[in-house]
Design a protein around this motif. Sequence first.
Motif, mmCIF file in Angstrom:
data_model
loop_
_atom_site.group_PDB
_atom_site.id
_atom_site.type_symbol
_atom_site.label_atom_id
_atom_site.label_comp_id
_atom_site.label_asym_id
_atom_site.label_seq_id
_atom_site.Cartn_x
_atom_site.Cartn_y
_atom_site.Cartn_z
ATOM 1 N N LYS A 150 0.811 -1.227 0.000
ATOM 2 C CA LYS A 150 0.000 0.000 0.000
ATOM 3 C C LYS A 150 0.838 1.268 0.000
ATOM 4 O O LYS A 150 0.475 2.259 -0.649
ATOM 5 N N HIS A 151 1.968 1.260 0.735
ATOM 6 C CA HIS A 151 2.631 2.523 1.021
ATOM 7 C C HIS A 151 4.105 2.620 0.624
ATOM 8 O O HIS A 151 4.612 3.726 0.463
ATOM 9 N N SER A 152 4.793 1.479 0.511
ATOM 10 C CA SER A 152 6.239 1.537 0.326
ATOM 11 C C SER A 152 6.593 1.969 -1.100
ATOM 12 O O SER A 152 6.366 1.239 -2.065
ATOM 13 N N PHE A 153 7.150 3.156 -1.226
ATOM 14 C CA PHE A 153 7.472 3.736 -2.535
ATOM 15 C C PHE A 153 8.488 2.882 -3.285
ATOM 16 O O PHE A 153 8.444 2.762 -4.508
ATOM 17 N N ILE A 154 9.386 2.266 -2.550
ATOM 18 C CA ILE A 154 10.470 1.503 -3.165
ATOM 19 C C ILE A 154 10.060 0.084 -3.540
ATOM 20 O O ILE A 154 10.835 -0.657 -4.163
ATOM 21 N N ASN A 155 8.844 -0.318 -3.221
ATOM 22 C CA ASN A 155 8.410 -1.695 -3.451
ATOM 23 C C ASN A 155 8.438 -2.092 -4.926
ATOM 24 O O ASN A 155 8.563 -3.271 -5.256
ATOM 25 N N SER A 156 8.346 -1.132 -5.826
ATOM 26 C CA SER A 156 8.392 -1.447 -7.263
ATOM 27 C C SER A 156 9.719 -2.061 -7.690
ATOM 28 O O SER A 156 9.814 -2.678 -8.758
ATOM 29 N N LEU A 174 9.775 -0.285 3.372
ATOM 30 C CA LEU A 174 10.490 0.832 3.992
ATOM 31 C C LEU A 174 9.471 1.628 4.791
ATOM 32 O O LEU A 174 8.680 2.395 4.233
ATOM 33 N N PRO A 175 9.440 1.441 6.116
ATOM 34 C CA PRO A 175 8.425 2.098 6.941
ATOM 35 C C PRO A 175 8.400 3.611 6.750
ATOM 36 O O PRO A 175 9.445 4.275 6.819
ATOM 37 N N SER A 176 7.209 4.127 6.489
ATOM 38 C CA SER A 176 6.977 5.576 6.332
ATOM 39 C C SER A 176 7.825 6.192 5.222
ATOM 40 O O SER A 176 7.976 7.410 5.151
ATOM 41 N N ASN A 177 8.394 5.334 4.335
ATOM 42 C CA ASN A 177 9.288 5.817 3.265
ATOM 43 C C ASN A 177 10.392 6.715 3.829
ATOM 44 O O ASN A 177 10.786 7.720 3.228
ATOM 45 N N ASN A 178 10.896 6.295 4.977
ATOM 46 C CA ASN A 178 11.906 7.053 5.717
ATOM 47 C C ASN A 178 13.238 6.304 5.633
ATOM 48 O O ASN A 178 13.382 5.206 6.177
ATOM 49 N N LEU A 179 14.232 6.902 4.966
ATOM 50 C CA LEU A 179 15.505 6.225 4.738
ATOM 51 C C LEU A 179 16.299 5.986 6.022
ATOM 52 O O LEU A 179 17.239 5.191 6.032
ATOM 53 N N SER A 180 15.908 6.641 7.096
ATOM 54 C CA SER A 180 16.584 6.402 8.364
ATOM 55 C C SER A 180 16.093 5.123 9.041
ATOM 56 O O SER A 180 16.673 4.679 10.034
ATOM 57 N N LYS A 181 15.026 4.546 8.501
ATOM 58 C CA LYS A 181 14.490 3.311 9.063
ATOM 59 C C LYS A 181 15.008 2.105 8.274
ATOM 60 O O LYS A 181 15.495 2.240 7.150
ATOM 61 N N ASP A 182 14.887 0.929 8.880
ATOM 62 C CA ASP A 182 15.435 -0.282 8.275
ATOM 63 C C ASP A 182 14.565 -0.756 7.115
ATOM 64 O O ASP A 182 13.339 -0.916 7.260
ATOM 65 N N LEU A 183 15.209 -0.994 5.987
ATOM 66 C CA LEU A 183 14.551 -1.554 4.808
ATOM 67 C C LEU A 183 14.532 -3.072 4.952
ATOM 68 O O LEU A 183 15.542 -3.677 5.304
ATOM 69 N N LYS A 184 13.379 -3.703 4.677
ATOM 70 C CA LYS A 184 13.305 -5.155 4.813
ATOM 71 C C LYS A 184 12.709 -5.782 3.568
ATOM 72 O O LYS A 184 11.661 -5.341 3.085
#
Length: 218
Positions: A150-156, A174-184
């Motif tokens: 629904k929300h992760s911009f990088i999911n594509s 990427l939670p909240s599309n925030n690069l300071s958070k952990d990408l999983k």
Amino acid sequence: MNEYPQINNGKKPNEILNAKLIFWLPPDSPYGNLQLKYMDIIQRIDIINHKIIDTFNIWNRIHSTQGFTSFLLMQHRSLNEEIVFHIRRITDELIGLVYLLKFYDNNNCYPNIIKINDIGTLKKNFDQLPLFNKYSDFLDTMNNISNAFKHSFINSDVSLIIGQLEPCITALHLPSNNLSKDLKFYNISLKNQLVAPFNELYSDITKWLNTFSKKHRN
């Protein structure tokens, strides 16, 4: 691959909904007819099971000698997203339903607010609904995957990934599309890590609802 995993709602997807699958739930709660809600869940599972068959068939076509096209890959990805959406929707409904009926069971009245009505609120209140405790890891994974869709911009960036040995659900969260958070990155088996644990959860909740029905119908 000819084996289709299915969510067990007591019927095949094309079968008519038999009354024997329905048990009494309060039809006149302030939150609506709960028996109709349970019927809606059973029928939504029929839709999921159809989509599971479709995505397995497309996966087989993609892996056939001359079956790969970008359109088939998009169909496979889209069906997987729809399957996750519907399973997530049912799970949220079941969480809210159990909270509502458990409150009624304990207080002989309904709450003014359904305070636990989705995975997010459940995660903060597992102590109030211990029935879901053993599914915490599964619920966390499903929550993150559905949020990624629904929300992760990088999911594509995972749009071209497909399971090699079996249909899989892939997501980049990427939670909240925030690069300071952990990408999983998630790559889970559709059969063994989504359908199978949800089948167990659905079975347990149905048994609990049936017990509530027998206790309060009379």
